[in-house]
Design a protein around this motif. Structure first.
Motif, mmCIF file in Angstrom:
data_model
loop_
_atom_site.group_PDB
_atom_site.id
_atom_site.type_symbol
_atom_site.label_atom_id
_atom_site.label_comp_id
_atom_site.label_asym_id
_atom_site.label_seq_id
_atom_site.Cartn_x
_atom_site.Cartn_y
_atom_site.Cartn_z
ATOM 1 N N SER A 1 36.124 52.282 5.765
ATOM 2 C CA SER A 1 35.498 51.392 6.729
ATOM 3 C C SER A 1 35.891 51.757 8.156
ATOM 4 N N GLN A 2 37.067 52.396 8.321
ATOM 5 C CA GLN A 2 37.555 52.692 9.657
ATOM 6 C C GLN A 2 36.678 53.718 10.384
ATOM 7 N N ARG A 3 35.892 54.473 9.670
ATOM 8 C CA ARG A 3 35.058 55.485 10.321
ATOM 9 C C ARG A 3 33.830 54.870 10.969
ATOM 10 N N PHE A 4 33.547 53.617 10.669
ATOM 11 C CA PHE A 4 32.384 52.944 11.228
ATOM 12 C C PHE A 4 32.813 51.900 12.259
ATOM 13 N N GLU A 5 32.239 51.970 13.416
ATOM 14 C CA GLU A 5 32.458 50.946 14.438
ATOM 15 C C GLU A 5 31.350 49.899 14.305
ATOM 16 N N ILE A 6 31.702 48.636 14.404
ATOM 17 C CA ILE A 6 30.688 47.598 14.368
ATOM 18 C C ILE A 6 30.895 46.671 15.564
ATOM 19 N N THR A 7 29.832 46.424 16.304
ATOM 20 C CA THR A 7 29.886 45.558 17.473
ATOM 21 C C THR A 7 28.981 44.345 17.245
ATOM 22 N N ALA A 8 28.893 43.481 18.231
ATOM 23 C CA ALA A 8 28.186 42.205 18.054
ATOM 24 C C ALA A 8 26.708 42.369 17.751
ATOM 25 N N GLY A 9 26.037 43.285 18.436
ATOM 26 C CA GLY A 9 24.592 43.425 18.221
ATOM 27 C C GLY A 9 23.838 42.196 18.677
ATOM 28 N N TYR A 10 22.701 41.931 18.018
ATOM 29 C CA TYR A 10 21.862 40.812 18.421
ATOM 30 C C TYR A 10 21.319 40.076 17.201
ATOM 31 N N SER A 11 20.836 38.856 17.443
ATOM 32 C CA SER A 11 20.417 37.984 16.332
ATOM 33 C C SER A 11 18.917 37.758 16.260
ATOM 34 N N ASN B 1 21.024 47.752 13.924
ATOM 35 C CA ASN B 1 21.431 46.353 14.056
ATOM 36 C C ASN B 1 21.105 45.625 12.755
ATOM 37 N N PHE B 2 22.067 44.876 12.252
ATOM 38 C CA PHE B 2 21.900 44.102 11.030
ATOM 39 C C PHE B 2 21.943 42.614 11.381
ATOM 40 N N ALA B 3 20.984 41.851 10.872
ATOM 41 C CA ALA B 3 20.949 40.412 11.140
ATOM 42 C C ALA B 3 20.469 39.686 9.894
ATOM 43 N N LEU B 4 21.229 38.665 9.490
ATOM 44 C CA LEU B 4 20.962 37.939 8.248
ATOM 45 C C LEU B 4 21.108 36.444 8.484
ATOM 46 N N PHE B 5 20.088 35.680 8.143
ATOM 47 C CA PHE B 5 20.136 34.219 8.304
ATOM 48 C C PHE B 5 20.904 33.573 7.164
ATOM 49 N N SER B 6 21.782 32.647 7.503
ATOM 50 C CA SER B 6 22.401 31.763 6.523
ATOM 51 C C SER B 6 23.004 30.582 7.274
ATOM 52 N N ALA B 7 22.522 29.410 6.950
ATOM 53 C CA ALA B 7 22.983 28.208 7.641
ATOM 54 C C ALA B 7 24.363 27.767 7.164
ATOM 55 N N HIS B 8 24.765 28.163 5.959
ATOM 56 C CA HIS B 8 26.000 27.636 5.379
ATOM 57 C C HIS B 8 27.036 28.691 5.021
ATOM 58 N N ALA B 9 26.728 29.969 5.207
ATOM 59 C CA ALA B 9 27.703 31.012 4.908
ATOM 60 C C ALA B 9 28.914 30.886 5.822
ATOM 61 N N GLU B 10 30.080 31.263 5.287
ATOM 62 C CA GLU B 10 31.312 31.239 6.062
ATOM 63 C C GLU B 10 31.725 32.631 6.521
ATOM 64 N N ARG B 11 31.189 33.641 5.857
ATOM 65 C CA ARG B 11 31.491 35.027 6.198
ATOM 66 C C ARG B 11 30.483 35.924 5.504
ATOM 67 N N VAL B 12 30.083 37.018 6.165
ATOM 68 C CA VAL B 12 29.134 37.970 5.586
ATOM 69 C C VAL B 12 29.699 39.374 5.715
ATOM 70 N N GLU B 13 29.723 40.097 4.592
ATOM 71 C CA GLU B 13 30.164 41.484 4.595
ATOM 72 C C GLU B 13 28.965 42.400 4.364
#
Length: 258
Positions: free
Chosen positions: A4-14, A27-39
């Protein structure tokens, strides 16, 4: 994951859901109203080996998002989503299950029917109130990042036929073309067969202005059909609305890794 260290991930957009390539990264964006964390899980070109697992760093208006510089079209991915497991109140978050991106434009591989797909123990007395910890990733297709500029529209525009003059013909790609002897054998049962001159000329001769295709998005072949040596012909069992169901799309492409 160590890689995972070879990949940088920044905030991006929603504001744009799915995996979107901008020429410099994805850019990756995923809707979830109740998720606590997304990998976000990235896979090698075979789709069998996870090479990185990155937590989406931002949450904006119920959308989890992150941007990976240098990632290219062809990259394979899926999601693991953490949150409450409370079936009686409609929550079934289970990070042991690899999830498809509902906005994925292409899927790689096929689904292998396995009990690990279920979030609960099928054989427990409490059925869907239980929790299953088996990993579903080995049996799940992977999403593929696509290049939106890869297809050349050749300056073609939609006909914009006025509604009063519109005549719609609904048909099934394979059903319409598979036994059509006017088509070259390699085009029968394919999208190319629908666009062949003989097909177009025939449809136009009927006075048809528009063709509506029965489901062409990604759908699985149900296990009970496979057990009988059959396939899902009609496609009314959608697994992904934005990815076309076409075997040529499963061919291996470049890995998409930086």
């Amino acid at each position: 994951m160590s890689n995972s260290q070879r990949f940088e991930i920044t905030a991006g957009y929603s504001h744009l859901l799915g995996a979107n390539f901008d020429g410099q990264g994805v850019n990756f964006a995923l809707f979830s109203a109740h998720a606590e964390r997304v990998e976000l899980c990235l896979y090698d070109p075979s789709g069998k080996t996870e090479i990185a697992r990155l937590e989406l760093p931002e949450y904006t208006h119920e959308v989890w998002h992150g941007y990976i510089p240098g990632l290219q079209p062809g990259a394979l991915y899926g999601y693991r989503v953490y949150g409450p497991y409370d079936p009686e109140n409609g929550h079934r978050f289970n990070p042991n299950k690899l999830l498809l991106d509902p906005y994925a434009r292409e899927l790689a591989g096929d689904i292998a029917w396995n009990e690990a797909h279920f979030a609960y123990d099928l054989y427990h007395d409490d059925k869907d109130l239980t929790f299953d910890s088996r990993d579903s990733a080995p049996f799940t297709p992977k999403c593929r990042v696509i290049d939106p500029n890869e297809f050349d529209w050749q300056d073609k525009n939609r006909p914009n036929v006025p509604w009063p003059k519109t005549v719609i013909y609904e048909t099934h790609v394979k059903g319409f073309t598979q036994l059509n002897t006017a088509l070259p054998p390699e085009m029968r049962g394919t999208f190319d067969g629908m666009s062949h001159k003989s097909t177009v000329d025939y449809i136009k001769s009927l006075g048809i202005t528009s063709v509506e295709l029965l489901p062409v998005h990604w759908f699985p072949d149900d296990q009970h059909l496979l057990d009988k040596g059959l396939k899902n012909f009609w496609g009314y069992n959608t697994l992904n609305f934005f990815g076309p169901r076409h075997p040529l799309l499963w061919a291996a492409r470049h890995s998409g890794l930086p």
